[in-house]
Design a protein around this motif. Structure first.
Motif, short mmCIF file in Angstrom:
data_model
loop_
_atom_site.label_atom_id
_atom_site.label_comp_id
_atom_site.label_asym_id
_atom_site.label_seq_id
_atom_site.Cartn_x
_atom_site.Cartn_y
_atom_site.Cartn_z
N ASP A 1 2.63 2.16 -2.17
CA ASP A 1 2.65 2.72 -3.52
C ASP A 1 1.58 3.76 -3.75
O ASP A 1 1.59 4.46 -4.75
CB ASP A 1 2.46 1.60 -4.55
CG ASP A 1 3.68 0.70 -4.59
OD1 ASP A 1 3.62 -0.35 -5.21
OD2 ASP A 1 4.70 1.08 -3.96
N ILE A 2 0.63 3.82 -2.85
CA ILE A 2 -0.44 4.79 -3.01
C ILE A 2 0.14 6.19 -2.98
O ILE A 2 0.98 6.50 -2.14
CB ILE A 2 -1.47 4.61 -1.90
CG1 ILE A 2 -2.20 3.33 -2.18
CG2 ILE A 2 -2.38 5.79 -1.79
CD1 ILE A 2 -3.61 3.34 -1.73
N PRO A 3 -0.27 7.01 -3.92
CA PRO A 3 0.28 8.37 -3.93
C PRO A 3 0.07 9.03 -2.57
O PRO A 3 -1.03 9.00 -2.03
CB PRO A 3 -0.53 9.07 -5.02
CG PRO A 3 -1.46 8.07 -5.58
CD PRO A 3 -1.22 6.76 -4.98
N ASP A 4 1.12 9.56 -2.07
CA ASP A 4 1.05 10.15 -0.74
C ASP A 4 0.36 11.51 -0.82
O ASP A 4 0.80 12.38 -1.55
CB ASP A 4 2.47 10.31 -0.19
CG ASP A 4 2.44 10.49 1.29
OD1 ASP A 4 1.36 10.85 1.81
OD2 ASP A 4 3.47 10.27 1.93
N MET A 5 -0.71 11.64 -0.08
CA MET A 5 -1.45 12.89 -0.15
C MET A 5 -0.61 14.06 0.33
O MET A 5 -0.86 15.20 0.00
CB MET A 5 -2.73 12.80 0.68
CG MET A 5 -3.70 11.77 0.20
SD MET A 5 -4.26 12.07 -1.47
CE MET A 5 -5.19 13.58 -1.23
N MET B 1 0.81 -1.21 0.00
CA MET B 1 0.00 0.00 0.00
C MET B 1 0.84 1.26 0.00
O MET B 1 0.33 2.36 -0.16
CB MET B 1 -0.94 -0.01 1.19
CG MET B 1 -1.94 -1.12 1.16
SD MET B 1 -2.87 -1.15 -0.37
CE MET B 1 -3.94 0.25 -0.09
N ASP C 1 -2.00 22.71 7.60
CA ASP C 1 -3.19 23.09 8.37
C ASP C 1 -2.88 23.22 9.84
O ASP C 1 -2.64 22.25 10.53
CB ASP C 1 -4.30 22.07 8.16
CG ASP C 1 -5.54 22.46 8.92
OD1 ASP C 1 -5.83 23.67 8.94
OD2 ASP C 1 -6.17 21.57 9.49
N GLU C 2 -2.89 24.44 10.32
CA GLU C 2 -2.49 24.68 11.71
C GLU C 2 -3.61 24.36 12.68
O GLU C 2 -3.41 24.30 13.88
CB GLU C 2 -2.08 26.13 11.86
CG GLU C 2 -3.16 27.06 11.29
CD GLU C 2 -2.70 28.50 11.14
OE1 GLU C 2 -1.55 28.78 11.48
OE2 GLU C 2 -3.51 29.32 10.69
N ALA C 3 -4.81 24.16 12.16
CA ALA C 3 -5.94 23.99 13.06
C ALA C 3 -6.31 22.52 13.26
O ALA C 3 -7.38 22.22 13.75
CB ALA C 3 -7.14 24.76 12.54
N THR C 4 -5.41 21.62 12.85
CA THR C 4 -5.67 20.22 13.11
C THR C 4 -4.91 19.81 14.35
O THR C 4 -3.70 20.00 14.42
CB THR C 4 -5.21 19.35 11.93
OG1 THR C 4 -5.85 19.82 10.76
CG2 THR C 4 -5.56 17.90 12.16
N ALA C 5 -5.62 19.28 15.32
CA ALA C 5 -4.94 18.88 16.53
C ALA C 5 -4.05 17.69 16.23
O ALA C 5 -4.44 16.76 15.54
CB ALA C 5 -5.95 18.52 17.61
N LYS D 1 -2.71 12.68 19.91
CA LYS D 1 -2.07 12.54 21.22
C LYS D 1 -1.94 11.06 21.53
O LYS D 1 -2.89 10.31 21.36
CB LYS D 1 -2.92 13.22 22.28
CG LYS D 1 -3.24 14.66 21.97
CD LYS D 1 -2.24 15.56 22.60
CE LYS D 1 -2.43 17.04 22.34
NZ LYS D 1 -3.71 17.55 22.09
N GLU E 1 -2.77 19.05 3.05
CA GLU E 1 -3.09 19.20 4.46
C GLU E 1 -1.88 19.54 5.31
O GLU E 1 -2.00 19.73 6.49
CB GLU E 1 -3.71 17.90 4.98
CG GLU E 1 -4.82 17.43 4.08
CD GLU E 1 -5.77 16.50 4.76
OE1 GLU E 1 -5.48 16.09 5.90
OE2 GLU E 1 -6.81 16.21 4.17
N ASN F 1 -6.68 1.31 17.33
CA ASN F 1 -6.87 2.03 16.08
C ASN F 1 -8.21 1.73 15.45
O ASN F 1 -8.43 1.99 14.28
CB ASN F 1 -5.74 1.67 15.11
CG ASN F 1 -4.41 2.11 15.65
OD1 ASN F 1 -4.22 3.27 15.97
ND2 ASN F 1 -3.50 1.18 15.80
#
Lengths: 360, 340
Positions: A162-166, A160, A175-179, A182, A172, A228
């Motif tokens: 090989d999937i293009p890495d987003m 997997m 993006d500073e507003a993603t926590a 933890k 993203e 997870n």
């Protein structure tokens, strides 16, 4: 062989008659109507439980179509049952439990073990979980767990990676507003308010309660998810079952209200006798309580909200057992059956907080 | 008085094994070779704090509510989810081969999903699609392996929303939250009695002891000021200082329809049942402001769609698909091995 056995069970289940007579105090078994009544009470008292329809083609005709089984989702499981292994050296961890309110207890206490005791392993550490060794016969199952990771599969399973890495798309990254996720663990009491905002990764379980027509008792089913939120393997589920029951009374069976789902189930063959014992004990104390109340006061309404038995642990677990506080003494009502049943299930899966319905 | 950027806790996904069973059935009997998008319904619940019995007195464990999909997700939406649960609409796109799954134009799919939310806000002024999600899958039916990747598109706010870090997020049970036990119980009652599930709602204080809960669509920028009204939402986050992901699109929604907004009081609703005592409520409140106060805030350009983010990270914390391996629970050979 297993399939044969399951066929046998389903035929036996089909042939056995539906229990009509209410006998729950005599032998611990309940009728479908009582199951529905007890379930309604559970759902009313603890909204985390709800009724489900299940697969319509699998519906049992002796239960209402929209009340086929009970389910609660996302029950946390904080540590593995093996970390609770109990030795004689820890007898001082036992404490007496009184099912009656303080004062009314006259030798009718239960012994609660494991109270307030530190568990052997620091189960709060998520890394710990993988270290619990599986026994020999489960090895093939355990190795299946290894292939759960996305990039570590063997053989023909596609890589997997090989999937293009987003991230390359810069979609993203900024993006500073993603926590940030933890990974740290147990939140201290002092921190709940000050709150460094720790997110704990714990296993969660979906717990289902069905009515077993042959044994005439409720039957509980477990579906587990790891930290997870991927489904647990049977071997992993057995880690959460106390050693006395794993692979003996707890097995993986097809879930009766779904066409294909497999879930871990506590086999109900001993439920009735255990429930009978518990109910007898509770009934005695409930009757005593009710008698005392009648003598004490002419307006029993004031005491309506009293919980006749409470478990005095640090966790403040309380079981709602507001048994029949009706005017005349009738002992424990059947509505309570499932509340008691949950307590019993909690002893089989000690680390799954099925019973903590009031604790959060 | 230093404002800090509000960080939102990502919404984790949870796929019930029955979801994969149903998808398998659908794939074999209905979809066959089609890889068209299929509408599904998911739900997410409030984040919870669980008392840890073994962890000493007062130790809590936070469990984040997750967006879950199951067998019923393919049918009608759950008409009346329990309080503390919010419905979410989504689409699932199942690919026939792993190669197609890998080669899928994820940026395009994601943009389409985000566009859909954006147009629904613009045209219908409804919040029903705000928490919609996208799921792409590849089902390896012979090996009982399911590759999947969730996306929860959320609009990025420019400038970002800030919260004063001395005031911060406070529990509603604390005295300066502005809510009393009776008011919170009233909110709970109104939420649970609402005929349709309120994922987003307004809490208006009419007088000192009367509280009204109405759908957020009724927001009125002139009368609903931070002092009189809180914006509530079903919050799947269990972290004290991070509100949940669904708040992002709600804030975007309010800004689009009321471009002059600069300050909002937010109520993160995290109570699935009535608190047993006045200090036992889990919900939190905080007042958000746009920007860090150093430069004036430009009114929002409501004609172009803001950027959106929201692909779920995998177990390793990277942007990538996840794998559900149901072989241990489905493969008849493996099941026979562990049967007694």
């Amino acid at each position: 062989m297993h399939a044969l056995q399951q066929q046998y069970w389903s035929i036996r289940d089909y042939l056995s008659p539906v229990l009509k007579e209410s006998k729950f105090k005599e032998h611990g078994r309940i009728t479908p109507e009582e199951f529905v009544a007890a379930g309604d009470f559970l759902v009313y008292k603890f909204p985390v439980w709800s009724w489900e329809k299940g697969d319509p083609s699998k519906a049992r005709d002796f239960l209402p179509a929209d009340k086929q089984y009970l389910v609660t989702r996302g029950v946390p499981c904080l540590r593995r049952a093996s970390s609770l292994a109990y030795t004689d050296a820890e007898e001082d961890a036992e404490r007496l439990l009184s099912f009656a309110d303080a004062g009314a207890s006259d030798g009718d206490e239960w012994v609660e073990t494991h109270a307030g005791r530190k568990s052997n392993s620091d189960a709060a550490n998520p890394g710990e979980i993988k270290d619990i060794p599986d026994d020999g016969p489960q090895d093939d199952l355990a190795s299946g767990m290894g292939s759960l990771s996305v990039d570590g599969p063997v053989g023909e399973i596609p890589d997997m990676d090989d999937i293009p890495d987003m991230e390359e798309d810069d979609l993203e990254a900024g993006d500073e507003a993603t926590a940030a996720p933890k990974t740290s663990n147990v939140i201290d009491a002092s921190q709940v308010e000050v709150a460094s905002g720790n997110l704990l990764q714990v296993r969660t379980y979906d717990v289902m309660i069905t009515y077993d027509k042959y044994y005439q008792t409720p039957r509980s089913w477990l579906l587990g998810y790891d930290e997870n939120r991927t489904p647990l393997t049977p071997a992993q589920i057995f880690q959460d079952v106390s050693a006395d029951h794993a692979q003996k009374t707890v097995t993986i069976e097809p879930f009766p209200h779904s066409s294909s789902l497999q879930a871990a189930s506590v086999h109900p063959c001993k439920h009735a006798s255990v429930m009978k014992k518990v109910i007898e004990r509770m009934n005695n104390s409930v009757i005593a309580e009710q008698l005392a109340q009648q003598q004490k006061t002419s307006s029993p309404k004031e005491n309506k909200k009293k919980w006749p038995f409470s478990r005095k642990t640090s966790g403040g677990k309380e079981i709602a057992a507001g048994a029949g506080e009706d005017e005349e003494v009738e002992g424990m009502r059947v509505d309570f059956y499932l509340v008691v049943f949950l307590k019993f299930i909690a002893s089989i899966v000690p680390t799954i907080e099925v019973d903590s319905t009031t604790a959060f | 008085m230093a404002p800090t950027i509000v960080q939102f806790a990502p919404l984790p996904s949870q796929t019930h094994p029955s979801f994969w069973h149903k998808l398998t059935e659908l794939k074999l009997d209905v979809l066959k070779l089609s890889d068209a998008e299929v509408e599904i319904n998911g739900t997410y619940g409030v984040g919870r704090l669980i008392k840890d019995r073994e962890g000493g007195p007062g130790a809590y464990v936070g469990v984040t509510g997750s967006l879950s999909v199951e067998e019923e997700s393919f049918g009608q939406a759950h008409a009346n989810p329990a309080i503390g649960n919010a419905p979410a609409k989504g689409t699932v796109k199942n690919y026939n081969t792993i190669e197609e799954f890998k080669a899928a134009d994820k940026t395009k799919l994601f943009n389409e999903a985000a566009d859909k939310i954006w147009t629904s806000v613009q045209t219908t002024r409804s919040t029903s699609l705000l928490n919609s999600f996208l799921l792409i899958t590849f089902a390896d039916l012979k090996k009982y392996k399911y590759f999947y990747w969730f996306a929860f598109p959320a609009f990025v706010s420019t400038p970002a929303w800030h919260i004063d870090d001395t005031a911060g997020w406070i529990g509603v049970s604390s005295p300066n939250s502005g809510y009393t036990h009776d008011q919170l119980t009233s909110i709970y009652d109104q939420l649970s009695k609402s005929p349709k599930p309120l994922s987003y709602f307004l809490v208006r204080s009419l007088s000192s002891d009367s509280i009204q809960v109405v759908p957020v669509e009724e927001f009125n920028a002139t009368t609903d000021t931070p002092t009189s009204t809180s914006i509530g939402f079903i919050d799947p986050s269990a972290q004290a200082q991070n509100p949940g992901w669904p708040l992002r699109n709600l804030l975007a929604y309010l800004r689009v329809l009321h471009p002059s907004l600069t300050s909002l009081k937010i109520l993160c609703w995290r109570d699935a049942e009535v608190a047993r005592s006045a200090d036992d409520w889990k919900s939190r409140v905080g007042t958000l402001t746009l920007g860090d106060g150093t430069s004036p805030v430009e009114p929002m350009d409501t004609t172009t769609r803001p950027n959106a983010v929201g692909w779920e990270k995998n177990v390793q914390g990277k942007l990538g698909p996840r794998l559900a391996d149901l072989a241990p629970m489905m493969d008849p050979v493996r099941l026979a091995n562990q049967a007694v």
